[in-house]
Design an enzyme around this catalytic site. Structure first.
Site, PDB file in Angstrom:
ATOM      1  N   LYS A 173      19.486 -20.933  -5.407  1.00  0.00           N
ATOM      2  CA  LYS A 173      19.392 -21.199  -3.959  1.00  0.00           C
ATOM      3  C   LYS A 173      19.645 -19.856  -3.011  1.00  0.00           C
ATOM      4  O   LYS A 173      21.087 -19.619  -3.032  1.00  0.00           O
ATOM      5  CB  LYS A 173      20.382 -22.330  -3.472  1.00  0.00           C
ATOM      6  CG  LYS A 173      19.864 -22.830  -2.200  1.00  0.00           C
ATOM      7  CD  LYS A 173      20.981 -23.147  -1.076  1.00  0.00           C
ATOM      8  CE  LYS A 173      21.453 -22.203  -0.571  1.00  0.00           C
ATOM      9  NZ  LYS A 173      20.591 -21.381   0.606  1.00  0.00           N
ATOM     10  N   VAL A 230      33.453 -21.316   2.702  1.00  0.00           N
ATOM     11  CA  VAL A 230      32.156 -21.921   1.640  1.00  0.00           C
ATOM     12  C   VAL A 230      32.574 -21.668   0.106  1.00  0.00           C
ATOM     13  O   VAL A 230      32.797 -22.720  -0.571  1.00  0.00           O
ATOM     14  CB  VAL A 230      30.670 -21.297   2.106  1.00  0.00           C
ATOM     15  CG1 VAL A 230      29.832 -21.809   0.855  1.00  0.00           C
ATOM     16  CG2 VAL A 230      30.284 -21.740   3.263  1.00  0.00           C
ATOM     17  N   GLU A 248      32.590 -14.724  -5.378  1.00  0.00           N
ATOM     18  CA  GLU A 248      32.685 -13.187  -4.749  1.00  0.00           C
ATOM     19  C   GLU A 248      32.619 -13.453  -3.322  1.00  0.00           C
ATOM     20  O   GLU A 248      31.618 -14.021  -2.746  1.00  0.00           O
ATOM     21  CB  GLU A 248      31.903 -12.299  -5.203  1.00  0.00           C
ATOM     22  CG  GLU A 248      32.396 -11.051  -5.272  1.00  0.00           C
ATOM     23  CD  GLU A 248      31.884 -10.189  -4.029  1.00  0.00           C
ATOM     24  OE1 GLU A 248      32.710  -9.956  -3.250  1.00  0.00           O
ATOM     25  OE2 GLU A 248      30.754 -10.061  -3.709  1.00  0.00           O
ATOM     26  N   CYS A 282      30.219  -6.821   1.734  1.00  0.00           N
ATOM     27  CA  CYS A 282      31.709  -6.916   1.396  1.00  0.00           C
ATOM     28  C   CYS A 282      32.757  -5.771   0.786  1.00  0.00           C
ATOM     29  O   CYS A 282      33.879  -5.957   0.950  1.00  0.00           O
ATOM     30  CB  CYS A 282      31.545  -8.159   0.166  1.00  0.00           C
ATOM     31  SG  CYS A 282      30.623  -7.537  -1.359  1.00  0.00           S
ATOM     32  N   GLN A 329      25.207 -13.819  13.859  1.00  0.00           N
ATOM     33  CA  GLN A 329      26.069 -12.668  13.581  1.00  0.00           C
ATOM     34  C   GLN A 329      26.365 -11.983  14.636  1.00  0.00           C
ATOM     35  O   GLN A 329      27.477 -11.493  14.897  1.00  0.00           O
ATOM     36  CB  GLN A 329      25.344 -11.806  12.233  1.00  0.00           C
ATOM     37  CG  GLN A 329      26.425 -10.992  11.821  1.00  0.00           C
ATOM     38  CD  GLN A 329      27.505 -11.691  10.958  1.00  0.00           C
ATOM     39  OE1 GLN A 329      27.149 -12.328   9.874  1.00  0.00           O
ATOM     40  NE2 GLN A 329      28.863 -11.191  11.011  1.00  0.00           N
ATOM     41  N   GLU A 381      37.515 -10.792   7.944  1.00  0.00           N
ATOM     42  CA  GLU A 381      36.341  -9.949   7.404  1.00  0.00           C
ATOM     43  C   GLU A 381      35.363 -10.039   8.884  1.00  0.00           C
ATOM     44  O   GLU A 381      35.065 -11.023   9.319  1.00  0.00           O
ATOM     45  CB  GLU A 381      35.481 -10.351   6.297  1.00  0.00           C
ATOM     46  CG  GLU A 381      34.442  -9.702   5.948  1.00  0.00           C
ATOM     47  CD  GLU A 381      33.593 -10.262   4.709  1.00  0.00           C
ATOM     48  OE1 GLU A 381      33.242 -11.401   4.573  1.00  0.00           O
ATOM     49  OE2 GLU A 381      33.531  -9.268   3.930  1.00  0.00           O
TER      50      GLU A 381
HETATM   51  P1  NDP Z   1      27.745 -18.352   3.654  1.00  0.00           P
HETATM   52  O1  NDP Z   1      28.801 -18.192   2.775  1.00  0.00           O
HETATM   53  O2  NDP Z   1      27.685 -19.640   4.581  1.00  0.00           O
HETATM   54  O3  NDP Z   1      26.492 -18.322   2.806  1.00  0.00           O
HETATM   55  C1  NDP Z   1      26.409 -17.734   1.580  1.00  0.00           C
HETATM   56  C2  NDP Z   1      25.553 -18.480   0.672  1.00  0.00           C
HETATM   57  O4  NDP Z   1      26.191 -19.659   0.535  1.00  0.00           O
HETATM   58  C3  NDP Z   1      23.929 -18.881   1.272  1.00  0.00           C
HETATM   59  O5  NDP Z   1      23.088 -18.649   0.253  1.00  0.00           O
HETATM   60  C4  NDP Z   1      24.090 -20.136   2.094  1.00  0.00           C
HETATM   61  O6  NDP Z   1      22.993 -20.710   2.425  1.00  0.00           O
HETATM   62  C5  NDP Z   1      25.059 -20.886   1.076  1.00  0.00           C
HETATM   63  N1  NDP Z   1      25.907 -21.984   1.454  1.00  0.00           N
HETATM   64  C6  NDP Z   1      26.361 -22.130   2.861  1.00  0.00           C
HETATM   65  N2  NDP Z   1      27.269 -23.279   2.749  1.00  0.00           N
HETATM   66  C7  NDP Z   1      27.118 -24.058   1.552  1.00  0.00           C
HETATM   67  C8  NDP Z   1      27.660 -25.187   1.147  1.00  0.00           C
HETATM   68  N3  NDP Z   1      28.325 -25.870   1.564  1.00  0.00           N
HETATM   69  N4  NDP Z   1      27.268 -25.247  -0.350  1.00  0.00           N
HETATM   70  C9  NDP Z   1      26.739 -24.413  -1.066  1.00  0.00           C
HETATM   71  N5  NDP Z   1      26.045 -23.202  -0.399  1.00  0.00           N
HETATM   72  C10 NDP Z   1      26.348 -23.040   0.849  1.00  0.00           C
HETATM   73  O7  NDP Z   1      27.808 -16.979   4.482  1.00  0.00           O
HETATM   74  P2  NDP Z   1      27.045 -16.690   5.948  1.00  0.00           P
HETATM   75  O8  NDP Z   1      25.808 -16.373   5.539  1.00  0.00           O
HETATM   76  O9  NDP Z   1      27.057 -17.934   6.854  1.00  0.00           O
HETATM   77  O10 NDP Z   1      27.805 -15.344   6.502  1.00  0.00           O
HETATM   78  C11 NDP Z   1      29.226 -15.935   6.993  1.00  0.00           C
HETATM   79  C12 NDP Z   1      30.091 -14.779   6.834  1.00  0.00           C
HETATM   80  O11 NDP Z   1      30.380 -14.866   5.428  1.00  0.00           O
HETATM   81  C13 NDP Z   1      29.786 -13.226   7.068  1.00  0.00           C
HETATM   82  O12 NDP Z   1      29.949 -12.973   8.371  1.00  0.00           O
HETATM   83  C14 NDP Z   1      30.661 -12.490   5.956  1.00  0.00           C
HETATM   84  O13 NDP Z   1      31.708 -12.513   6.464  1.00  0.00           O
HETATM   85  C15 NDP Z   1      30.583 -13.701   4.874  1.00  0.00           C
HETATM   86  N6  NDP Z   1      29.902 -13.098   3.750  1.00  0.00           N
HETATM   87  C16 NDP Z   1      30.055 -12.381   2.776  1.00  0.00           C
HETATM   88  C17 NDP Z   1      29.390 -11.977   1.851  1.00  0.00           C
HETATM   89  C18 NDP Z   1      29.765 -11.063   0.578  1.00  0.00           C
HETATM   90  O14 NDP Z   1      29.177 -10.261   0.192  1.00  0.00           O
HETATM   91  N7  NDP Z   1      31.085 -11.195   0.289  1.00  0.00           N
HETATM   92  C19 NDP Z   1      27.868 -12.289   1.806  1.00  0.00           C
HETATM   93  C20 NDP Z   1      27.563 -13.065   3.134  1.00  0.00           C
HETATM   94  C21 NDP Z   1      28.370 -13.639   3.844  1.00  0.00           C
HETATM   95  P3  NDP Z   1      22.499 -20.762   3.950  1.00  0.00           P
HETATM   96  O15 NDP Z   1      22.474 -19.364   4.265  1.00  0.00           O
HETATM   97  O16 NDP Z   1      20.956 -20.934   3.437  1.00  0.00           O
HETATM   98  O17 NDP Z   1      23.013 -21.872   4.588  1.00  0.00           O
END
Ligand code: NDP
Length: 483
Positions: A173, A230, A248, A282, A329, A381
């Protein structure tokens, strides 16, 4: 290519229950396509097919796995410029970074192609006479992969490649913000000689299809990259089913700049780490911890370098900083800028929304000075082109500020002193430590991950990946009485 893109489930491209729009953050008039959202029934069917296919794949010869992974990797590398352009169009990173990411994604596949042939076990003598021991690894089964939008290709590939290499099936996903990269990668994988259902793409909202996936009894392991909140929810769901899990998540990385640093190198590493990828990494260095002896000279040069950065459309030549990835964002970034000022940090430059020729989510890179490590902008973050300089009176104080965080992914030091560099390397409480390098930028053949709230579970990448994607089996063989 059609404008409607489907999920890949049980070896077939299928329409979803609904569709979402994918728009270019550099130009919101640009509709990249419509992307299917999987239904619960489709998720069930992906998982059933994955379970069947995994049994076939686990019996397949290593040579077949090697060929498949190598072919995927080589195609990604050969087409990196073309696919990278699409990645940049949907995510907003400059084209060179998009192409670089796709090339790197290919390297994960070629690396793990080679690892398929290096799956060597161990043998041991038993403590009991006449018994021999054989220790080998077996696939874990069906792996749920949940990936983020900031490195939509690289992150997915550093999970999918080892999952397949070690004999597992995948239900992936991707983030709904970057489905185009996901469909292109899936098209490449779908053309390979794989059992139908071994690899499945299920696009949909994280809170719906993502949540259903991680709670599903049909999965044996979950690999996730994304936000801490999450991630914690996923860990709780995994615990309920006793599913193996690897997370991660975020970080609050610091670059410590010492008074004996090469000033120009320090500025260039700070700019790269803080603003590269629009700060949406990250591994980004959003905290710049600077020795008071070099503080003013460093800030003067950093200010000039930050103001010289060209913010623009990701697909335009010369752009160094693309837009932020989404309206949400950008809104969060603007709120964090206000918060920083309310907390007492001085906004030296940037932060404002920029109106460029095309309507996009552009923001000038922002630099705070006079910050303290207690401020929320230095604890949470931000995932934004926002960096904050924090003054330190000594190396010891700088190190203690670096470590004063609930996260622990990367940290860096800029110094000419071997003694300080060595001490820092040993005492920074992080998973990846950098000396005279930006905090962002890692290799694919060595472990990647952090401590604290940054990571949970076995390390990703390099040979470490085998820990997560396999079970260990210890065999005891009665060899009979000695001749
Ligand atoms: P999320 O944690 O919401 O999203 C990451 C992934 O998890 C996406 O594929 C998302 O799907 C999916 N997801 C969201 N909710 C669920 C759930 N309940 N169960 C299973 N999968 C889920 O991050 P965001 O995209 O909202 O970003 C928000 C913040 O997270 C950023 O501002 C940053 O601080 C952090 N982040 C950190 C990352 C890293 O590299 N460590 C990467 C991305 C974000 P979908 O997007 O389709 O909802």
């Amino acid at each position: 290519m059609s404008d409607n893109h489907h999920n890949y489930i049980a070896g077939q491209w299928l329409k979803g229950a609904s569709e979402i729009e994918n728009r270019n953050p550099s130009d919101t008039r640009d509709l990249i396509g419509l992307y299917a959202q999987a239904s619960r029934a489709q998720l069930d069917s992906a998982l059933a097919a994955a379970s069947e296919a995994q049994r076939i794949w686990a019996r397949s010869g290593l040579e077949q796995r090697y060929k498949v992974l190598m072919a995927i990797g080589q195609e990604l590398m050969q087409r990196s410029a073309e696919i990278g352009r699409t990645l940049s169009r949907e995510e907003g990173k400059p084209m060179a970074e998009g192409a670089g990411e796709v090339y790197r994604a290919g390297q994960f596949f070629t690396y793990y192609a080679a690892e398929t042939l290096r799956q060597l076990g161990q043998t041991a003598d038993s403590v009991r006479d006449g018994i021999e021991i054989d220790i080998r690894r077996e696939p874990i089964g069906v792996v749920a992969i949940i990936s983020p939008w900031n490195f939509p290709m690289a992150t997915a590939c550093w999970k999918i490649a080892p999952a397949l290499a070690f004999g597992n099936a995948v239900v992936w996903k991707p983030a709904n913000l970057t489905p185009a990269s996901a469909v292109i990668l899936s098209e490449i994988i779908a053309r390979q000689d794989l059992p139908a259902g071994l690899f499945n793409l299920v696009m949909g909202a994280g809170s719906e299809i993502g949540q259903a996936l991680i709670e599903h009894p049909g999965i044996n392991a979950i690999s996730f990259t994304g936000s801490v909140d999450v991630g914690k929810g996923i860990a709780a769901s995994a615990a309920a089913n006793l599913t193996k899990v690897q997370l991660e998540m975020g970080s609050k990385n610091a670059l410590a700049v010492m008074d004996d640093a090469d000033l120009d190198l320090a500025v260039s590493c700070a700019v790269n780490g803080a603003f590269g990828g629009t700060g949406q990494k990250c591994t980004a260095s959003s905290r710049l911890i600077v020795h008071e002896g070099i503080h003013d000279a460093f800030v003067e040069k950093l200010l000039a370098a930050t103001q010289a950065l060209k913010v623009g459309h990701a697909l335009e030549a010369g752009t160094q900083i693309g837009p932020v990835a989404s309206a949400a964002q950008l809104e969060a970034n603007l709120a964090n800028l206000q918060l920083g000022q309310q907390e007492g940090a001085e906004l030296l430059t940037g932060g404002q929304r920029l109106e460029l020729e095309s309507p996009g989510y552009y923001q000038a890179p922002a630099l705070f000075i006079g910050g303290s490590n207690a401020m929320r902008i230095n604890r949470e973050e931000l995932f934004a082109p926002i960096a904050c300089v924090i003054k330190a009176g000594s190396y010891e104080e700088a190190l203690s500020l670096v470590n004063d965080t609930r996260f622990g992914l990367t940290a860096g030091i800029m110094t000419r002193s071997l003694a300080r560099a060595s001490h820092f390397r040993r005492n920074a409480r992080v998973g990846c430590v950098m000396v005279n390098l930006p905090t962002a930028g890692t290799d694919y053949h060595v472990p990647f991950g952090g401590r604290g709230d940054s990571s949970y579970g076995p390390r990703e990448q390099g040979r470490s990946a085998v820990e997560f994607y396999t079970h260990v089996k210890t065999g005891y063989i009665a060899a009979g009485a000695p001749l």
